[in-house]
Scaffold this motif. Structure first.
Motif: not given
Length: 134
Positions: A56-67, A97-105
Motif C-alpha cells: 500500500g501507499q500513503t500520500l499526504h498533500v503538502t501543497e496545491g491540488v491533485g488527483f 491538475t492541468n492548471s495547478t502544481c501539487m506536492s505530496h509526501i
C-alpha cells in the motif's frame, strides 16, 4: 536520535512519469524499518504512470491540488492537508491538475526486494482528462 541532511532533488524518470516531476527522498528503508518516504512535486499536467504497491501507499498533500485515480475509475481530488491511502496491490496513478502544481509526501513500506512498487503503463491523455471531468 539522528539528523538526516537534506537530499538532492532529482527529476523523476520519464519511464515512470509524464511531465515534470521532482523527487526529494528523505527516508530510505533501514532495517528493521521498511519505511520509504519522499517529497514529490508535480507541475501542471504531470502525473505518475499506473502503478501499485505491495504493502500500500500513503500520500499526504503538502501543497496545491491533485488527483489519485484507481482502475475502477474512482477519482479523489486531493488538496493541501489531505491524506489518501491506496491499498496493497491497488493499481492507481496520481498527479497535479492541468492548471495547478501539487506536492505530496509519498510513503510506502518496502519489501525484501526494494520499495514494493510495480510500475505499469503511462496514463493516457484521455484518462488524465477524464479525472478533470468528475
Amino acid at each position: 536520535m539522528e539528523l538526516t541532511p537534506v537530499n538532492d532533488t532529482v527529476k523523476a524518470p520519464a519511464a515512470a512519469f509524464t511531465g515534470d516531476v521532482y523527487v526529494t527522498p528523505f527516508k530510505k528503508a533501514e532495517p528493521p524499518s521498511r519505511l520509504v518516504a519522499a517529497l514529490v512535486r508535480f507541475t501542471p499536467g504531470a502525473r505518475t504512470n499506473w502503478h501499485s504497491h505491495a504493502v500500500g501507499q500513503t500520500l499526504h498533500v503538502t501543497e496545491g491540488v491533485g488527483f489519485v485515480v484507481n482502475r475502477d475509475g474512482k477519482v479523489i481530488r486531493m488538496r493541501a492537508g489531505d491524506t489518501v491511502w491506496t491499498s496493497p496491490g491497488e493499481e492507481h496513478w496520481h498527479g497535479g491538475t492541468n492548471s495547478t502544481c501539487m506536492s505530496h509526501i509519498a510513503m510506502v513500506e518496502g519489501t525484501d526486494d526494494g520499495d514494493g512498487t510495480t510500475w505499469l503503463e503511462p496514463v493516457t491523455d484521455e484518462q488524465y482528462a477524464t479525472a478533470h471531468e468528475l
